[in-house]
Design a protein around this motif. Structure first.
Motif, PDB file in Angstrom:
ATOM      1  N   CYS A  30     -97.850  12.254  -4.923  1.00 17.18           N
ATOM      2  CA  CYS A  30     -98.057  11.914  -4.729  1.00 17.18           C
ATOM      3  C   CYS A  30     -99.133  11.164  -5.036  1.00 17.18           C
ATOM      4  N   GLY A  31     -99.625  11.128  -6.731  1.00 15.63           N
ATOM      5  CA  GLY A  31    -100.140  10.305  -7.206  1.00 15.63           C
ATOM      6  C   GLY A  31     -99.485   9.259  -7.387  1.00 15.63           C
ATOM      7  N   PHE A  32     -97.995   9.040  -7.320  1.00 11.94           N
ATOM      8  CA  PHE A  32     -97.273   7.754  -7.403  1.00 11.94           C
ATOM      9  C   PHE A  32     -97.512   6.617  -6.125  1.00 11.94           C
ATOM     10  N   TRP A  33     -97.904   7.594  -4.952  1.00 13.12           N
ATOM     11  CA  TRP A  33     -98.808   6.549  -4.043  1.00 13.12           C
ATOM     12  C   TRP A  33     -99.689   5.177  -4.692  1.00 13.12           C
ATOM     13  N   VAL A  38    -103.427   1.186  -5.150  1.00  6.18           N
ATOM     14  CA  VAL A  38    -104.628   0.286  -5.549  1.00  6.18           C
ATOM     15  C   VAL A  38    -103.875  -0.881  -6.999  1.00  6.18           C
ATOM     16  N   MET A  39    -103.083  -0.166  -7.530  1.00  8.71           N
ATOM     17  CA  MET A  39    -102.205  -1.184  -8.464  1.00  8.71           C
ATOM     18  C   MET A  39    -101.523  -2.838  -8.025  1.00  8.71           C
ATOM     19  N   PHE A  40    -101.223  -2.154  -6.625  1.00  5.85           N
ATOM     20  CA  PHE A  40    -100.790  -3.825  -6.087  1.00  5.85           C
ATOM     21  C   PHE A  40    -101.194  -5.085  -5.838  1.00  5.85           C
ATOM     22  N   PRO A  41    -103.092  -4.679  -5.577  1.00  9.81           N
ATOM     23  CA  PRO A  41    -103.976  -5.536  -5.861  1.00  9.81           C
ATOM     24  C   PRO A  41    -104.062  -5.961  -6.763  1.00  9.81           C
ATOM     25  N   CYS A  75     -90.718   2.908  -7.974  1.00 10.22           N
ATOM     26  CA  CYS A  75     -90.413   4.383  -8.733  1.00 10.22           C
ATOM     27  C   CYS A  75     -91.566   5.470  -6.964  1.00 10.22           C
ATOM     28  N   MET A  76     -92.186   4.510  -6.817  1.00  9.02           N
ATOM     29  CA  MET A  76     -92.634   5.237  -5.551  1.00  9.02           C
ATOM     30  C   MET A  76     -92.177   5.706  -3.811  1.00  9.02           C
ATOM     31  N   GLU A  77     -90.903   4.537  -3.956  1.00 14.98           N
ATOM     32  CA  GLU A  77     -90.122   5.180  -3.056  1.00 14.98           C
ATOM     33  C   GLU A  77     -89.153   6.508  -4.223  1.00 14.98           C
ATOM     34  N   ILE A  78     -89.336   6.525  -4.868  1.00 15.98           N
ATOM     35  CA  ILE A  78     -87.954   7.535  -5.008  1.00 15.98           C
ATOM     36  C   ILE A  78     -89.361   8.760  -4.765  1.00 15.98           C
ATOM     37  N   ILE A 144    -105.163  14.225   1.144  1.00 21.40           N
ATOM     38  CA  ILE A 144    -106.353  14.189   0.242  1.00 21.40           C
ATOM     39  C   ILE A 144    -106.702  13.723  -1.082  1.00 21.40           C
ATOM     40  N   ALA A 145    -105.398  14.234  -1.915  1.00 22.99           N
ATOM     41  CA  ALA A 145    -105.185  14.174  -3.236  1.00 22.99           C
ATOM     42  C   ALA A 145    -105.051  12.440  -3.965  1.00 22.99           C
TER      43      ALA A 145
END
Length: 571
Positions: A30-33, A38-41, A75-78, A144-145
């Protein structure tokens, strides 16, 4: 039986600990999501700043943040695919652990607990709480996490532009959760009351369906609709209360969000005016702001679901934590019988404090003696048997079996030595073979057939289309009363317990069926201590002694021939 956790979250985390490694992987993925959200912006801001600092057509400085942006997405997709695989492993086992625990816990409650609560209501709780626990665990460890991680990273990114933005966002988040905690108890109570009204409604519907024959015979379909409407209206009202409480909280959250957005935009304009905000920052801050607002708003909707499921769990825990009347003694011992004698010594008992059933009752039954209990309804016959089975505990005095106090032996060992055939001889919704083997799960097919023959039910079983594999239907209603009774007797033969209790076992049978059943019972009673509750002389004539009860007291005792006249009526 240890007390179950009274707090829903403690109850859930008890099972999370059993799979803590798997839940840790859920948090990591979930940390990757969170990072991507927020890193996209932030990467977009770096691209815009690089392009604005260069001349037209010069992409120097934009390649690296663009690469990071694409890498973050990959990385998020994986991580999301791996998250789905972990969920597939974690949550089915999580539900199974909760369901097993709840069933093991509730089955150890006293018989009184089950008589005082609707079957459908109890089944609803045991069925729903695993799904509710799963949903709460998923909301906490995934939803929530994820949002929490994104907000923490977002605060850091706000600080890159200006510490002021981080402080504004931090104050907004703190005020959001302070409001949440303020309404926490109200939300939990409202949702618990709503959940209780739902389970009660389910229980009433189940009760009506189980007694549909009675409903149809008396043509009371409309009456049942009116009866259920009261419970339905209660469920609707409790639902409205829960929704209203949630909406009160959301109004405050709406006001806080407007203040947050206004403060961020005002600060952003001030920074642009004073030249310490770049064009990239002007893109980053609003994108982060709206992203966090969207996540928090979405989380608010999830909170509604969270508290509803916590309410379901709280309602179940409240029910499960009701005290039981018959409790396992600490360091209880196994009961051992050699003779099978039974003694009631100065026994006192009452269902309600002001309605005493027994007071200083004394009764001794020798090993392998066959005793009958007679008396008018309410005399205490069935209560005496219930105390012997420890469905209830005595208020005073002791009950001894071969000189051993049954309150100090394990319930399992006590009941394993008693075969009980009640008046309402219902069966499980399983095959005939499974119903007979309930008396001894380790019995072979040959043992089952032998028991069936001794109970005079083998022949009619073979006439059924599927024989011993015939499913008897709910409560065994696909069989006649006599057939159900003979299967109950076969089960008692297979159990082979040294003590046998018959509670009006033939009262509902016709004369011919009773004659057949009586032959089975006569064989079953051989070499056993027997207690028979009956009114018919035909059932009592073969017993060694008759006890006459009236208002919880023994008023007469003697041989059957001395207590019945020539017309087989009690003298």
């Amino acid at each position: 039986m240890n007390a179950i956790h009274s707090s829903p979250l403690k109850f859930i985390f008890y099972f999370v600990k059993k799979q803590w490694i798997s839940f840790l992987f859920l948090l990591i993925f979930c940390g990757f999501w969170s990072f991507k959200e927020v890193m996209f912006p932030y990467f977009t801001r770096n691209i815009i700043n690089a392009l604005s600092a260069n001349s037209q057509g010069d992409l120097t400085g934009a390649y690296l943040p663009a690469f990071y942006l694409i890498l973050t997405w990959v990385c998020m997709e994986i991580a999301c695919r791996l998250l789905a695989q972990v969920k597939k492993i974690v949550f089915p086992q999580f539900r199974a652990n909760v369901r097993k625990y709840c069933f093991n816990y509730i089955k150890d409650h006293s018989y009184q607990f089950f008589t005082e609560n609707l079957t459908g209501k109890l089944a609803s709780h045991v069925s729903n709480v695993p799904k509710s626990c799963e949903k709460v665990a998923e909301l906490i460890f995934i939803n929530i996490a994820s949002v929490g991680g994104a907000c923490i990273i977002g605060l850091f990114l706000f600080g890159i532009v200006s510490v002021a933005y981080s402080l504004i966002a931090l104050l907004w988040i703190i005020s959001y959760f302070l409001t949440l905690f303020y309404f926490l108890n109200q939300l939990q109570q409202a949702e618990a009351q709503h959940s209780e009204s739902v389970s009660t409604l389910d229980g009433r519907i189940s009760d009506t369906i189980a007694n549909m024959l009675t409903v149809k015979i008396f043509s009371r379909e409309d009456l049942e609709m009116d009866y259920l409407r009261n419970f339905q209206n209660k469920e609707i009202n409790e639902s409205k209360k829960a929704i209203n409480t949630m909406e009160k909280m959301k109004k405050w959250h709406s006001l806080q969000s407007v203040i947050f957005l206004s403060s961020i935009l005002s600060s952003l304009f001030f920074g642009w005016k004073n030249s310490f905000v770049t064009i990239g920052d002007f893109m980053l801050v609003p994108m982060l702001t709206f992203s966090m607002l969207g996540m928090i708003w979405w989380l608010g909707d999830q909170m509604n679901l969270l508290f509803r499921e916590i309410g379901v769990i709280q309602s179940t825990l409240n029910l499960f934590n009701l005290s039981t009347s018959a409790k396992e003694a600490i360091n209880s011992k196994k009961l051992h019988l050699s003779k099978g004698s039974i003694s009631f010594c100065n026994v006192g008992f009452s269902y309600e404090p002001e309605k005493e059933v027994f007071s200083n009752l004394n009764l001794s039954i020798k090993g392998k003696e066959k005793v009958g209990l007679v008396g008018h309804s309410g005399a205490g016959k069935s209560t005496l048997v219930s105390l012997l089975l420890r469905l209830y505990d005595v208020r005073q005095g002791t009950i001894l079996m071969d000189g051993q106090d049954i309150s100090k032996v394990s319930l399992k060992s006590l009941r394993s030595l008693i075969s009980f055939i009640p008046q309402d001889f219902t069966l499980l919704h399983r095959t005939i073979k499974e119903n007979i083997s309930y008396g001894n799960p380790n019995a072979t097919d040959a043992d089952i057939i032998t028991s069936a023959k001794r109970a005079h039910c083998h022949d009619f079983i073979l006439q059924l289309e599927s024989g011993y594999e015939t499913v008897v239907g709910e409560r065994g209603w696909q069989l006649s009363a006599g057939q159900r009774q003979r299967i109950s007797i076969a089960r008692a033969f297979l159990k082979g317990a040294p003590i046998l209790i018959l509670d009006e076992a033939t009262s509902a049978l016709d004369f011919e069926t009773e004659k057949c059943i009586r032959r089975s019972l006569s064989e079953l009673m051989k070499e056993r201590t027997v207690i028979v509750i009956a009114h018919r002389y035909s059932t009592l004539s073969e017993l060694d002694r008759i006890i006459v009860l009236k208002n919880g007291k023994i008023i007469r005792s003697g041989l059957p021939d001395t207590l019945f006249d020539n017309e087989n009526y009690l003298i």
